[in-house]
Scaffold this motif. Structure first.
Motif, PDB file in Angstrom:
ATOM      1  N   MET A  46      38.850  88.049 -66.016  1.00  0.00           N
ATOM      2  CA  MET A  46      37.676  88.820 -66.429  1.00  0.00           C
ATOM      3  C   MET A  46      36.473  87.889 -66.576  1.00  0.00           C
ATOM      4  SD  MET A  46      37.137  91.121 -69.877  1.00  0.00           S
ATOM      5  CE  MET A  46      38.453  92.251 -69.444  1.00  0.00           C
ATOM      6  N   LYS A  47      35.329  88.336 -66.073  1.00  0.00           N
ATOM      7  CA  LYS A  47      34.127  87.518 -66.162  1.00  0.00           C
ATOM      8  C   LYS A  47      33.627  87.435 -67.602  1.00  0.00           C
ATOM      9  CE  LYS A  47      32.394  88.216 -61.468  1.00  0.00           C
ATOM     10  NZ  LYS A  47      31.233  88.638 -60.653  1.00  0.00           N
ATOM     11  N   ILE A  48      32.924  86.358 -67.881  1.00  0.00           N
ATOM     12  CA  ILE A  48      32.408  86.141 -69.236  1.00  0.00           C
ATOM     13  C   ILE A  48      31.495  87.290 -69.643  1.00  0.00           C
ATOM     14  CG2 ILE A  48      30.969  84.639 -70.660  1.00  0.00           C
ATOM     15  CD1 ILE A  48      31.974  82.281 -69.091  1.00  0.00           C
ATOM     16  N   ARG A  49      30.671  87.772 -68.708  1.00  0.00           N
ATOM     17  CA  ARG A  49      29.743  88.857 -69.019  1.00  0.00           C
ATOM     18  C   ARG A  49      30.488  90.097 -69.507  1.00  0.00           C
ATOM     19  NH1 ARG A  49      26.239  90.517 -64.093  1.00  0.00           N
ATOM     20  NH2 ARG A  49      28.284  91.241 -63.384  1.00  0.00           N
ATOM     21  N   ASN A  50      31.546  90.492 -68.776  1.00  0.00           N
ATOM     22  CA  ASN A  50      32.320  91.666 -69.177  1.00  0.00           C
ATOM     23  C   ASN A  50      33.052  91.428 -70.491  1.00  0.00           C
ATOM     24  OD1 ASN A  50      31.499  92.971 -66.838  1.00  0.00           O
ATOM     25  ND2 ASN A  50      33.279  92.287 -65.667  1.00  0.00           N
ATOM     26  N   ARG A  51      33.580  90.205 -70.656  1.00  0.00           N
ATOM     27  CA  ARG A  51      34.296  89.907 -71.889  1.00  0.00           C
ATOM     28  C   ARG A  51      33.356  89.945 -73.096  1.00  0.00           C
ATOM     29  NH1 ARG A  51      36.738  85.680 -70.255  1.00  0.00           N
ATOM     30  NH2 ARG A  51      35.500  84.028 -71.198  1.00  0.00           N
ATOM     31  N   TYR A 100      27.600  99.692 -75.177  1.00  0.00           N
ATOM     32  CA  TYR A 100      28.254  99.012 -74.062  1.00  0.00           C
ATOM     33  C   TYR A 100      27.249  98.736 -72.947  1.00  0.00           C
ATOM     34  CZ  TYR A 100      31.385  97.976 -70.197  1.00  0.00           C
ATOM     35  OH  TYR A 100      32.001  97.368 -69.129  1.00  0.00           O
ATOM     36  N   PHE A 101      26.464  99.733 -72.606  1.00  0.00           N
ATOM     37  CA  PHE A 101      25.473  99.543 -71.543  1.00  0.00           C
ATOM     38  C   PHE A 101      24.429  98.496 -71.943  1.00  0.00           C
ATOM     39  CE2 PHE A 101      21.347 100.687 -69.637  1.00  0.00           C
ATOM     40  CZ  PHE A 101      21.666 100.541 -68.291  1.00  0.00           C
ATOM     41  N   ALA A 120      24.025  90.797 -71.857  1.00  0.00           N
ATOM     42  CA  ALA A 120      24.885  89.689 -71.432  1.00  0.00           C
ATOM     43  C   ALA A 120      24.504  89.216 -70.032  1.00  0.00           C
ATOM     44  CB  ALA A 120      26.351  90.123 -71.473  1.00  0.00           C
ATOM     45  N   LYS A 121      24.181  90.176 -69.166  1.00  0.00           N
ATOM     46  CA  LYS A 121      23.763  89.803 -67.802  1.00  0.00           C
ATOM     47  C   LYS A 121      22.495  88.973 -67.832  1.00  0.00           C
ATOM     48  CE  LYS A 121      22.484  91.790 -63.327  1.00  0.00           C
ATOM     49  NZ  LYS A 121      22.259  93.043 -62.567  1.00  0.00           N
ATOM     50  N   LYS A 122      21.546  89.388 -68.671  1.00  0.00           N
ATOM     51  CA  LYS A 122      20.294  88.642 -68.774  1.00  0.00           C
ATOM     52  C   LYS A 122      20.519  87.267 -69.399  1.00  0.00           C
ATOM     53  CE  LYS A 122      15.584  88.948 -70.625  1.00  0.00           C
ATOM     54  NZ  LYS A 122      14.627  89.776 -71.404  1.00  0.00           N
ATOM     55  N   ALA A 123      21.370  87.215 -70.458  1.00  0.00           N
ATOM     56  CA  ALA A 123      21.611  85.945 -71.146  1.00  0.00           C
ATOM     57  C   ALA A 123      22.337  84.948 -70.254  1.00  0.00           C
ATOM     58  CB  ALA A 123      22.414  86.195 -72.422  1.00  0.00           C
ATOM     59  N   LEU A 124      23.247  85.455 -69.394  1.00  0.00           N
ATOM     60  CA  LEU A 124      24.048  84.571 -68.541  1.00  0.00           C
ATOM     61  C   LEU A 124      23.485  84.443 -67.133  1.00  0.00           C
ATOM     62  CD1 LEU A 124      27.605  85.812 -69.603  1.00  0.00           C
ATOM     63  CD2 LEU A 124      26.410  83.770 -70.388  1.00  0.00           C
ATOM     64  N   SER A 125      22.313  85.002 -66.902  1.00  0.00           N
ATOM     65  CA  SER A 125      21.741  84.966 -65.548  1.00  0.00           C
ATOM     66  C   SER A 125      21.540  83.552 -65.001  1.00  0.00           C
ATOM     67  CB  SER A 125      20.415  85.733 -65.530  1.00  0.00           C
ATOM     68  OG  SER A 125      19.492  85.177 -66.453  1.00  0.00           O
ATOM     69  N   PRO A 126      21.264  82.522 -65.857  1.00  0.00           N
ATOM     70  CA  PRO A 126      21.118  81.175 -65.277  1.00  0.00           C
ATOM     71  C   PRO A 126      22.417  80.608 -64.726  1.00  0.00           C
ATOM     72  CG  PRO A 126      20.051  81.304 -67.440  1.00  0.00           C
ATOM     73  CD  PRO A 126      20.867  82.544 -67.285  1.00  0.00           C
ATOM     74  N   ILE A 127      23.582  81.100 -65.190  1.00  0.00           N
ATOM     75  CA  ILE A 127      24.850  80.500 -64.760  1.00  0.00           C
ATOM     76  C   ILE A 127      25.090  80.665 -63.261  1.00  0.00           C
ATOM     77  CG2 ILE A 127      27.362  80.696 -64.982  1.00  0.00           C
ATOM     78  CD1 ILE A 127      27.054  81.032 -67.912  1.00  0.00           C
ATOM     79  N   PRO A 128      24.910  81.876 -62.665  1.00  0.00           N
ATOM     80  CA  PRO A 128      25.079  81.970 -61.207  1.00  0.00           C
ATOM     81  C   PRO A 128      24.160  81.023 -60.445  1.00  0.00           C
ATOM     82  CG  PRO A 128      25.017  84.159 -62.187  1.00  0.00           C
ATOM     83  CD  PRO A 128      24.642  83.196 -63.263  1.00  0.00           C
ATOM     84  N   GLU A 129      22.946  80.797 -60.979  1.00  0.00           N
ATOM     85  CA  GLU A 129      22.034  79.865 -60.329  1.00  0.00           C
ATOM     86  C   GLU A 129      22.580  78.438 -60.399  1.00  0.00           C
ATOM     87  OE1 GLU A 129      18.872  78.436 -58.202  1.00  0.00           O
ATOM     88  OE2 GLU A 129      19.516  80.510 -58.526  1.00  0.00           O
TER      89      GLU A 129
END
Length: 456
Positions: A1-6, A169-170, A176-185
């Motif tokens: 499971m991805k960190i974002r979903n967790r 949840y939404f 979480a997506k916004k907070a972790l957005s730098p990680i994919p970069e």
């Protein structure tokens, strides 16, 4: 499971638990308030019934009419029962009663006033003293309105709970997506880095958060990898060159020797030349092995207790014994501590012997046959100065002499491969010591080695 979903699920679960506790507390308080309120109304009905039925003869007509107007509006399925001292009902329609046991009546008489429930029906009972006798008055009813109100509250709470969870949840997923957005970069940038472009670095962003710290850690690792790759590249290049020189000389000498028949003296001279080149090749191989061993032991060093003063004497004796042509080595010991244990360190004796031996050999080699001095001071740490009065080192070369295979221009006329100082520096650093050099051309060179007491 991805960190974002967790993270989203964990955040939603946490909020769900908090909301469940809060809503449960609200419902419990509402239920208690509604129940207690209805019991109070039933108690009032019991008291009023006592006045109406038992004391009607003692109150005036106007007051009686007031009680009738105010309290004779029945509650839902209300039943009023009055029991005399013989547990018989009085003043009420016997067709509209509920079953009350003698044990319950006895309990009411003992406690004077109680409330209880039986299924949906709630009861309020009092023990009433009157000039006509002592009576037990029980008022009971079903709080349909209160139950309907609690049911509506439950439905509203469940709806609010589940709708809130969906929203949370939404919202948590978006956050979480916004907070972790730098990680994919960061991942994308790291994937672009390979052995051929180790000079690239990961963007550290604002440089203040954990993602920036992760990027900075990656960059530090890349710097170490780049340095290691560069050192390996230079090592392989220099080692190949240094190994090729004696091998080429040996092959050339043998080819010349085999080109035609020669007299014994020529064979002897050629074999001596081959032996000399082979000895240089062996010396170079030993140096490369020692350098590799230093790198390995830097991770897992051997543990020996070594007296540095005794080790210096051992190095001096062995060098002069096996090299009779070397000039004298003068050891000067001054400011020694009273506790001899302060001169002992924990480390690899073989590697330290090699390091000091390399320093002494260099000093003797370039000293122009003049004595080499070694001053030992143990007052504020173990301080060792190895000084020669030889050819010296030019200032531009001082910054490079600890690089493997590097040789100063004025040292190329002397035998050697440029491994000794690099090996010595690695060994001293591995043991928590520092090494520095000061030199002047044609006046000599001084190497300073220092072991701080916390490393001793």
């Amino acid at each position: 499971m991805k960190i974002r979903n967790r993270l989203t699920l964990q955040f939603t679960a946490l909020v769900a638990i908090i909301m469940f506790v809060v809503l449960s507390a609200i419902y419990a308080l509402s239920y208690r308030y509604s129940s207690n309120g209805f019991y109070e109304r039933l108690k009032e009905r019991a008291i009023v019934s006592a006045h109406l039925f038992l004391e009607e003869d003692e109150i005036n007509h106007a007051l009686f009419k007031t009680f009738q107007e105010k309290y004779f509006q029945k509650l839902n399925e209300e039943v009023i029962q009055i029991y005399n001292e013989s547990d018989e009902t009085e003043f009420v329609d016997k067709n509209h009663t509920v079953s009350i046991s003698s044990a319950q009546l006895k309990k009411i008489r003992e406690k004077k006033e109680i409330t209880f429930s039986d299924g949906e029906r709630q009861y309020a009972a009092i023990y009433y003293y009157d000039n006509q006798g002592d009576f037990v008055i029980i008022a009971s009813a079903i709080d349909k309105f209160g139950q309907a109100r609690l049911e509506n509250l439950r439905i509203a709470m469940f709806a609010c709970f589940f709708l809130s969870l969906l929203f949370i949840y939404f919202a948590g997923w978006v956050y979480a997506k916004k907070a972790l957005s730098p990680i994919p970069e960061v991942v994308s940038q790291v994937k672009k880095i390979s052995a051929s472009n180790l000079h690239l670095r990961v963007d550290t962003g604002n440089g203040k958060d954990e993602i920036a710290e992760l990027s900075l850690t990656f960059n530090n690792m890349l710097e170490r990898l780049e340095s290691a790759f560069e050192m390996q590249k230079n090592f392989v290049s220099n080692a190949s060159h240094e190994l090729r020189t004696p091998l080429t000389a040996i092959i050339g000498e043998i080819e010349v020797l085999l080109s035609k028949d020669r007299v014994n003296e020529e064979y002897k001279q050629s074999l001596e030349s081959v032996l000399n080149e082979a000895q240089q090749l062996n010396e170079l191989s030993n140096g490369l092995l020692s350098l590799a061993q230093a790198n390995i032991n830097n991770v897992n060093p051997a543990v020996d207790t070594i007296r540095i003063d005794e080790l210096l004497w051992e190095v001096r004796e062995n060098l002069l014994k096996h090299n009779p042509g070397f000039p004298e080595i003068i050891l000067n010991f001054e400011n020694l501590p009273e506790d001899g244990e302060k001169l002992a360190i924990i480390g690899n004796k073989h590697l330290l012997y090699t390091a000091f031996s390399n320093l002494f050999e260099n000093a003797l080699k370039f000293s122009k046959n003049q004595p080499v001095s070694c001053n030992f001071n143990g007052l504020k740490g173990i301080s060792i100065n190895i000084k020669d009065r030889g050819i010296g080192i030019a200032q531009p070369d001082l910054n490079n002499i600890f690089q493997a295979f590097y040789r100063a221009n004025n040292a190329r006329a002397y035998s050697g491969h440029g491994i000794g100082l690099s090996l010595a520096e690695k060994i001293f650093k591995m043991h928590g010591a520092s090494i520095s050099v000061a030199s002047e051309l044609d006046k000599g060179t001084t190497f300073h080695v220092f072991f701080p007491f916390e490393k001793v």
